[in-house]
Design an enzyme around this catalytic site. Structure first.
Site, PDB file in Angstrom:
ATOM      1  N   GLY A  32       0.827  -1.206   0.000  1.00 54.00           N
ATOM      2  CA  GLY A  32       0.000   0.000   0.000  1.00 54.00           C
ATOM      3  C   GLY A  32       0.852   1.244   0.000  1.00 54.00           C
ATOM      4  N   LYS A  54       4.995   0.315   8.185  1.00 56.68           N
ATOM      5  CA  LYS A  54       4.735   1.589   7.514  1.00 56.68           C
ATOM      6  C   LYS A  54       6.013   2.418   7.588  1.00 56.68           C
ATOM      7  CE  LYS A  54       1.721   5.694   7.861  1.00 56.68           C
ATOM      8  NZ  LYS A  54       0.574   6.289   8.588  1.00 56.68           N
ATOM      9  N   ASP A 151      -9.992  10.666   9.211  1.00 54.42           N
ATOM     10  CA  ASP A 151      -9.803  10.146   7.846  1.00 54.42           C
ATOM     11  C   ASP A 151     -10.476   8.792   7.689  1.00 54.42           C
ATOM     12  OD1 ASP A 151      -8.947  10.442   5.241  1.00 54.42           O
ATOM     13  OD2 ASP A 151      -6.946   9.604   5.610  1.00 54.42           O
TER      14      ASP A 151
END
Length: 476
Positions: A32, A54, A151
């Site tokens: 991603g 991440k 978000d």
């Protein structure tokens, strides 16, 4: 973060030559990318397990970005809930002194994100209710800790099935990179509102102070998209953001009244008109039960409704007993706001009384049946409206109109059971004459359907409890 799931490993590098963070996490395929960083599948060589890592790009190493990344670490490190992706580790890799890399190590969630899932087709109402319940519970957890996600969007919702071939998705909320601690948000110094344009709340689009209601609005847009597979406010960021300031999202007529009313409340432009996160958790729990039993207990050929059979239905639902938890009070409060009237009631018409099981703006809990307008409203299956009672021949002799009460406007929608009996009404009153628009009456009908859904849920719950108590004991 736009997280996706890939079918196979990336051919970029073998495990032997793959880069490692701090000598422990061997990066594998990219799964991603979004915002300031990328997410990789990685192998934790210390514990021998696969994780998600991440990594923030070199351009995201300014003092402001690093501070925000540290905030995310501190935030995630203190959160633990089954509807949130779990943070396992965090740090800074300084193998290349000129290019330090901040990274978070998270649990690896196997399954597609909701964005990818919707590309393959819409979800069922039951699946949507289950996802909504999971996410509402996760938001309830963080909101009670003073955190606003900011978000909530399909790409930040990961889906997993815990049984092969099962239809039950479990949803996990991820990417707290722009989450806000303290439930207060102001525009960034560059005057750009943080978040994804298509899912911003109206107050987010205006750059105003944010609270729990902002995430609830975004979740409402996400769940609407589960039904339609269409983004409610598409387009470039500015037109998309402005769209929700001018109009509410379109809810197609094919969506059931219960869902229409809930989604409309969640996506109200005024944050005060949205349900609280606590009420939302309860609503989705009820939705799951309603969707599970939607095709049960339905009479194929309902008997014609007579007053005798209608009163039997009133007794079946244990009415006029009011829910002790005030389950209908939010419905009447919403109805009063929609019509801008002082009084809204959920009424049950008994043989000699009209009982008010929820009475917003009114202290009394029942009146005699004879003068009650609701006794007339249950005779038909359509809204019963009196726009100016002073000149309406149906109401001229009514004590509520001619007496001290001074009623001048009434609109009532029958509470209709699945087998065709009108138990009472959801109705609104005013002391001034006024018109009732089709949109207002449609909303009143949707809210009445929510009342009936709650009644059906409680009836099913009582029957299940009775069946369980009457079952013979298991052999020892």
């Amino acid at each position: 973060m736009d997280v996706i799931t890939l079918a196979g490993r990336s051919p970029q590098a073998s495990d032997a030559g793959a880069p490692r963070l701090r000598g422990r996490y061997r990066l594998q395929e990219l799964i991603g990318r979004g915002g300031a960083g990328s997410v990789y599948r990685a192998h934790d060589e210390s514990l021998g397990r696969d994780v998600a890592v991440k990594v923030f790009e070199a351009s995201a190493t300014s003092e402001k970005d690093v501070r925000r990344q540290e905030d995310e670490v501190n935030l995630l490190a203190g959160l633990s809930h089954h509807s949130l992706v779990t943070l396992l580790d965090a740090g800074v890799d300084r193998t290349d002194a000129a290019r330090p890399r901040v990274y978070f190590v998270m649990e690896l969630v196997t399954g597609a994100d909701l964005k990818v899932q919707l590309e393959g087709g819409p979800l069922t109402a039951r699946q949507t209710a289950q996802i909504g319940f999971d996410l509402a519970e996760g938001l309830q957890y963080i909101h009670h800790r003073g955190v606003v996600h900011r978000d909530v969007k399909p790409a930040n919702i990961l889906l997993v099935r815990y049984s092969h071939g099962g239809a039950r998705y479990r949803a996990k909320l991820t990417d707290f990179g722009i989450a806000l601690v303290g439930a207060i948000e102001r525009r960034d110094t560059d005057n750009v509102t943080t978040g994804t344009a298509a899912y911003l709340s109206p107050e987010q689009a205006r750059g105003q102070t944010l609270g729990s209601a902002s995430d609830i609005y975004s979740l409402g847009l996400v769940l609407l998209e589960c039904f339609t597979r269409t983004i409610a406010f598409p387009g470039d960021p500015i037109p998309s953001a402005l769209g929700r300031l001018r109009s509410d999202p379109h809810i197609p007529p094919g969506i059931t009244p219960e869902w229409s009313a809930l989604l409309a409340a969640m996506t109200s432009r005024d944050p005060k008109d949205r349900p609280s996160i606590d009420d939302l958790v309860v609503a989705f729990r009820q939705m799951i039960a309603a969707e599970t039993g939607r095709h049960r207990d339905v009479v194929a050929h309902p008997e014609p409704s007579t007053e005798e059979s209608r009163l039997r239905a009133v007794a079946r639902y244990r009415l006029p007993e009011a829910p002790v938890d005030g389950a209908f009070d939010r419905v009447t409060a919403i109805a009063a706001r929609v019509f801008s009237v002082p009084i809204a009631l959920v009424t049950i018409v008994d043989h000699d009384r009209i009982w008010f099981t929820s009475h917003h703006g009114l202290e009394i809990d029942h009146i005699d049946r004879h003068p009650g307008l609701c006794a007339s409203a249950i005779l038909d299956d359509v809204p019963w409206v009196v726009e100016d009672a002073r000149f309406d021949p149906r109401t001229l002799a009514n004590p509520l109109v001619a007496g001290d009460f001074g009623l001048q406007f009434y609109a009532g929608v029958p509470l209709r059971t699945r087998d065709g009996h009108n138990l009472g009404t959801l109705c609104v009153f005013d002391f001034e004459p006024r018109l009732a628009s089709e949109a207002e009456l449609a909303t009143l009908s949707d809210l009445a359907a929510m009342v009936m859904s709650e009644m059906e849920l409680r009836l099913q719950s009582r029957r299940s409890k009775t069946a369980l108590e009457s079952a013979p004991p298991a052999p020892s």
